[in-house]
Design a protein around this motif. Sequence first.
Motif, PDB file in Angstrom:
ATOM      1  N   LEU A 162       4.670  -5.540  12.408  1.00 34.46           N
ATOM      2  CA  LEU A 162       4.144  -6.769  12.640  1.00 34.46           C
ATOM      3  C   LEU A 162       4.013  -7.434  11.245  1.00 34.46           C
ATOM      4  O   LEU A 162       3.865  -6.680  10.247  1.00 34.46           O
ATOM      5  N   PRO A 163       3.915  -8.749  11.217  1.00 34.03           N
ATOM      6  CA  PRO A 163       3.779  -9.653   9.874  1.00 34.03           C
ATOM      7  C   PRO A 163       2.351  -9.142   9.377  1.00 34.03           C
ATOM      8  O   PRO A 163       1.502  -8.956  10.118  1.00 34.03           O
ATOM      9  N   PRO A 164       2.266  -9.107   7.968  1.00 33.44           N
ATOM     10  CA  PRO A 164       1.077  -8.654   7.483  1.00 33.44           C
ATOM     11  C   PRO A 164      -0.202  -9.397   7.842  1.00 33.44           C
ATOM     12  O   PRO A 164      -1.320  -8.349   8.032  1.00 33.44           O
ATOM     13  N   GLY A 165      -0.277 -10.495   8.445  1.00 34.58           N
ATOM     14  CA  GLY A 165      -1.381 -11.043   8.634  1.00 34.58           C
ATOM     15  C   GLY A 165      -1.711 -11.250   9.988  1.00 34.58           C
ATOM     16  O   GLY A 165      -2.777 -11.223  10.485  1.00 34.58           O
ATOM     17  N   PHE A 166      -0.816 -10.607  10.904  1.00 35.38           N
ATOM     18  CA  PHE A 166      -0.819 -10.607  12.321  1.00 35.38           C
ATOM     19  C   PHE A 166      -2.133 -10.284  12.982  1.00 35.38           C
ATOM     20  O   PHE A 166      -2.576 -10.892  13.915  1.00 35.38           O
ATOM     21  N   LEU A 167      -2.642  -9.139  12.702  1.00 35.01           N
ATOM     22  CA  LEU A 167      -3.811  -8.539  13.262  1.00 35.01           C
ATOM     23  C   LEU A 167      -5.101  -9.068  12.846  1.00 35.01           C
ATOM     24  O   LEU A 167      -6.103  -9.191  13.223  1.00 35.01           O
ATOM     25  N   HIS A 168      -4.976 -10.120  11.840  1.00 40.02           N
ATOM     26  CA  HIS A 168      -6.127 -10.355  10.978  1.00 40.02           C
ATOM     27  C   HIS A 168      -6.574 -12.056  11.590  1.00 40.02           C
ATOM     28  O   HIS A 168      -7.673 -12.481  11.664  1.00 40.02           O
ATOM     29  N   PHE A 169      -5.387 -12.820  11.993  1.00 44.33           N
ATOM     30  CA  PHE A 169      -5.655 -13.997  12.275  1.00 44.33           C
ATOM     31  C   PHE A 169      -4.225 -14.590  12.826  1.00 44.33           C
ATOM     32  O   PHE A 169      -3.308 -13.775  12.601  1.00 44.33           O
ATOM     33  N   PRO A 170      -4.389 -15.723  13.492  1.00 38.70           N
ATOM     34  CA  PRO A 170      -3.011 -16.197  14.057  1.00 38.70           C
ATOM     35  C   PRO A 170      -2.229 -16.726  13.141  1.00 38.70           C
ATOM     36  O   PRO A 170      -2.558 -17.591  12.425  1.00 38.70           O
ATOM     37  N   ILE A 171      -0.892 -16.221  13.055  1.00 36.99           N
ATOM     38  CA  ILE A 171       0.142 -16.584  12.012  1.00 36.99           C
ATOM     39  C   ILE A 171       0.542 -17.910  12.675  1.00 36.99           C
ATOM     40  O   ILE A 171       0.673 -17.965  13.898  1.00 36.99           O
ATOM     41  N   GLY A 172       1.397 -18.810  11.823  1.00 37.83           N
ATOM     42  CA  GLY A 172       1.869 -19.947  12.243  1.00 37.83           C
ATOM     43  C   GLY A 172       2.458 -20.718  11.385  1.00 37.83           C
ATOM     44  O   GLY A 172       2.442 -20.397  10.107  1.00 37.83           O
ATOM     45  N   TYR A 173       3.239 -21.646  11.752  1.00 38.74           N
ATOM     46  CA  TYR A 173       3.921 -22.756  10.629  1.00 38.74           C
ATOM     47  C   TYR A 173       3.818 -23.993  11.436  1.00 38.74           C
ATOM     48  O   TYR A 173       3.569 -24.224  12.506  1.00 38.74           O
ATOM     49  N   THR A 174       3.783 -24.885  10.303  1.00 39.81           N
ATOM     50  CA  THR A 174       3.749 -26.476  10.666  1.00 39.81           C
ATOM     51  C   THR A 174       5.091 -26.941  11.373  1.00 39.81           C
ATOM     52  O   THR A 174       5.895 -26.946  10.579  1.00 39.81           O
ATOM     53  N   GLY A 175       5.143 -27.579  12.500  1.00 38.76           N
ATOM     54  CA  GLY A 175       6.205 -28.003  12.981  1.00 38.76           C
ATOM     55  C   GLY A 175       6.587 -29.458  12.823  1.00 38.76           C
ATOM     56  O   GLY A 175       5.435 -30.198  12.393  1.00 38.76           O
ATOM     57  N   ARG A 176       7.546 -30.118  13.130  1.00 41.23           N
ATOM     58  CA  ARG A 176       8.083 -31.394  12.641  1.00 41.23           C
ATOM     59  C   ARG A 176       7.678 -32.286  14.082  1.00 41.23           C
ATOM     60  O   ARG A 176       7.981 -31.660  15.260  1.00 41.23           O
ATOM     61  N   THR A 177       7.060 -33.416  14.055  1.00 43.03           N
ATOM     62  CA  THR A 177       6.523 -34.045  15.408  1.00 43.03           C
ATOM     63  C   THR A 177       7.554 -35.119  15.658  1.00 43.03           C
ATOM     64  O   THR A 177       7.659 -35.859  16.608  1.00 43.03           O
ATOM     65  N   SER A 178       8.380 -35.628  14.726  1.00 44.92           N
ATOM     66  CA  SER A 178       9.307 -36.793  14.892  1.00 44.92           C
ATOM     67  C   SER A 178      10.365 -36.538  15.750  1.00 44.92           C
ATOM     68  O   SER A 178      10.665 -37.502  16.715  1.00 44.92           O
ATOM     69  N   SER A 179      10.651 -35.268  16.172  1.00 47.43           N
ATOM     70  CA  SER A 179      11.693 -34.909  17.093  1.00 47.43           C
ATOM     71  C   SER A 179      11.064 -34.200  18.230  1.00 47.43           C
ATOM     72  O   SER A 179      11.871 -33.537  19.086  1.00 47.43           O
ATOM     73  N   LEU A 180       9.879 -34.560  18.559  1.00 43.24           N
ATOM     74  CA  LEU A 180       9.194 -34.086  19.945  1.00 43.24           C
ATOM     75  C   LEU A 180       9.914 -34.964  20.750  1.00 43.24           C
ATOM     76  O   LEU A 180       9.887 -36.204  20.788  1.00 43.24           O
TER      77      LEU A 180
END
Lengths: 399, 399
Positions: free
Chosen positions: A131-149
Motif C-alpha cells: 500500500l502507499p505509505p499514507g493509505f491506511l492513515h487518510f484517503p490519498i488522492g490527486y487533483t484532477g483537471r476539470t477543463s476536460s470533463l
Amino acid sequence: MYADHFSLNNLPFGIASSTAHPTRCVVTRLRNTVIFLDGLQGVVSLSKDLIATLRLPTVNKLAARPKYEHKLLREILIDVLGKKTPPELHTEDVSSVQMHLPVDAAGFTDFSCSMEHCLNAGEAIMKKRVLPPGFLHFPIGYTGRTSSLVVSGTPITRPNGHFKQKEEVVDGPTRQMDYELEVAAIIGKSSTLGEPISINDADDHIFGLVLINDWSARDIQGLEMSPLGPMNGKSFATTMSPWIVTLFALEPAEIPARPKDLPVSSYLRDNKQANTYDIKLEAELVTNESTTTICRSELKWMYWTVRDLVAHQTSNGCNLNTGDILATGTISGTVETSHGCLLELTKGGENDFALSDGDSRTYLQDGDMIRLTAHVSEGVGFGDCCGTLLPAIQRQKKL
Amino acid sequence: MYADHFSLNNLPFGIASSTAHPTRCVVTRLRNTVIFLDGLQGVVSLSKDLIATLRLPTVNKLAARPKYEHKLLREILIDVLGKKTPPELHTEDVSSVQMHLPVDAAGFTDFSCSMEHCLNAGEAIMKKRVLPPGFLHFPIGYTGRTSSLVVSGTPITRPNGHFKQKEEVVDGPTRQMDYELEVAAIIGKSSTLGEPISINDADDHIFGLVLINDWSARDIQGLEMSPLGPMNGKSFATTMSPWIVTLFALEPAEIPARPKDLPVSSYLRDNKQANTYDIKLEAELVTNESTTTICRSELKWMYWTVRDLVAHQTSNGCNLNTGDILATGTISGTVETSHGCLLELTKGGENDFALSDGDSRTYLQDGDMIRLTAHVSEGVGFGDCCGTLLPAIQRQKKL
C-alpha cells in the motif's frame, strides 16, 4: 435493464436540451421520460429563488440551495409526477433529448479509496502488493483537471504523450489506454477557506453522486508521475454520467462501510453507522461485434467513504465550492471479475482478456466503447456513463 | 523601490474596489495611483464589447478578448494616462484601495521547470541529486487546487495534516511550513478539447504573468505524495500577486531561454528565439523585527519556458480555459542565495539560516511574512506577493 433505474424513487437531476426545448435547463427523469423543470413555476408554489435555479444551464445554483429545499422539491416532484404530468412541464422521451455536463466544476479531486486497487496496481507496476505509505492513515488522492470533463456519450480522443519503450523515451499515441470505474460526490453546500468540514456534517455538503470514468493512458502516466503524480496521462478527458442521484434517493441503500484496519485521526471518526451505500457497479467493453462485462464491483468495498473524502479534503483548511467533484478512484474488489480498470485486469498489459465474441484485449483499441453503470435499489440507478475511443490526432498535421 | 514597477511602460491589469468605489472592476496602475477603468467608456471610443469587460469583477472576459484589442487598449491607456488623467476615470492612491484576486481560475497546473530546484529538492529529501525521469523530455507538473487561491495580503493559516515523526505517522499542525517562489502565465484565449496549441501560438493564449507563492507543508506533502503527488500539503492556500503584467509590457525583456540538454519532441520545438523573459525575482522573510532577503533568482534560468508549458499541457488534447494558471514551480538557481524555497535553503530542515536581526529559521514560524517581488525593466515590475502565516486551527475546537 435501464428502465428501473429511474422510478419515482430516484428522481435524479441533470441538464438537458432538445430540438423542441433548445434552452438548457434542469431536468429530472421518470423511466424514459425527461421532464424539463423550468415549467415547474406554473405548477406548484415554491420559493422564487429555488424556482429560478431550475431555469439555469447547470445544477450548481440548485445544488447550493439548503438541503430542506432539495427535500421539499423532491416531495413535490414525487407528488406531481406520481399523477398525470401537468401540461406546463415540457416532457420528452430520453432518446430525443441531449444531456449536458450537469455541473460547472472548478475543483476535482480523484482519491484512491480502494485497498484492492492499490494492491493490484502495485503488483502490476512494481510486482509488489504494497500500500502507499499514507493509505491506511487518510484517503490519498490527486487533483484532477476539470477543463476536460465531458458528459457521457462524448467521444474520447486517444492522447499523445511521452512514455518508455524498452529503455528509451518515445513520444506518440498512448499504447496503454485504460478506463477507471469510479463514483463521485458532487458538492452542494460550499465551505469556507480555513474551516474544515466535520465528517459528521459531510452529507450536508453532498448534493448527490455520479459515475466517473477517469480515462488513463498508463504509459504516459507511468513516465510522468514520479514524483508529482499523474497529469497528461489523465487530463485529456474524464467522463461523467449525466444524472446526479441525490442522497435522498440513496437513503434506502445506506449500509456500514468496512471497518478500518488502523485507528483513524479524530477528524475521520464517523458517528454515522450506515456511512456508505450499497451500490453495485458494472463496466462493459462494447465493440461493433460484442458486449463484454469486464468488471462487477461494489461501492461498499471501498476502504474510505465519500464522507471521509469531504473531511480529509477540508482537514487542512482547503475549501469546497458548489459543483466540486470528489471521486473515489477505481472501485475494485478482491477477485479478477471485480477489477475496475484494465491495468489490474491484465496485470499491466501482460495478460489478454477475452471478449464475448472470441476477440481479446489488453488495453483499449480505437472504436472500443466503455459503458459504466450502477444500480442501487428498486427503481434507483445511475443510468450509464459511456465513451468511445477515437484514434489519436496526428501531431504532424496539427503542428 | 516599488515606485518604478508601475510606469507607463507597465500598465498591468487587476481587480479593485474601495470605499469610494465599492463595485469591483478592472483597474490599472500608474506609480501609486490605481485607475478604475469602468469610467473609460466616457473618455475614448472602444468597442462596446471590450468596454463592457472593464466593468466586471474579474479580468476573465477582458483576457478572453483578441490580442489586437488588448494592444489597442494598451495604446489608448498610454495616450490617456500619459496626459492629465481625465475626470471621468476614478483614481485613488493604492493605499486606500482593496485589491482582489484578478482571475476566476478553474484550472491551475503547477509545473516544475527548474532543473536546480529538482536537483536540490532531490538532495534534501533523498540525498540524491537526480532528476525526475521525465524532466529532460517534457515539463513535469501537477494539477493544483483553485478553491484556495488567494490574492496577495490574505493571511495563511498553518495547515493540519498527517506526517512522519521518526517512524510514526502523527497528525497535527505542519512543522515544515515552506514557501515557493514562482511565476505563472494567466491564459487569455481559450482552446478546444482535442486540439493541441502549437508552441509557436503560445503567446497568443497568454494574457500576462503574475507571481505565485505555492505554500507547501513539506512534512504533509512528503507522506502523501507517493504515488499520486502533492495534495493536502499544498491545497490549503496559494497566493497570487494582484497585478497581471501583460506580454506587451514584457516584450523589451524578451531573451532566449537556456539551451535544452536533450533534443525535444516536435511539439516542443520553439521557433521564437527570445522565448523567455529577463525577470529578476526576490523573496524576503519579514518578521516584526527584521526583513531578510532569502532568495534572488531569475526566470531565464528555468529549463522550460511558459511557452513550453502551454504546448505540453495541451499536447494530449487537454483544453485551456480563460483564466487558467500555468505556473513555473519553484524558480531556483545554482547558488545558495538563489534557492526559491526553504526545503532547498535548509536542506530539508537540517540547516538553519540567519535572519538579519540575528534570529534564525529552518521553516516558517507563525507570524512570519513572505514577500515575493520581481522586476523586469525600466518602470516594469510585478509589485509584490505577500502572505503572513497564522497559527493552525485547533482540531478539537473545530470538530
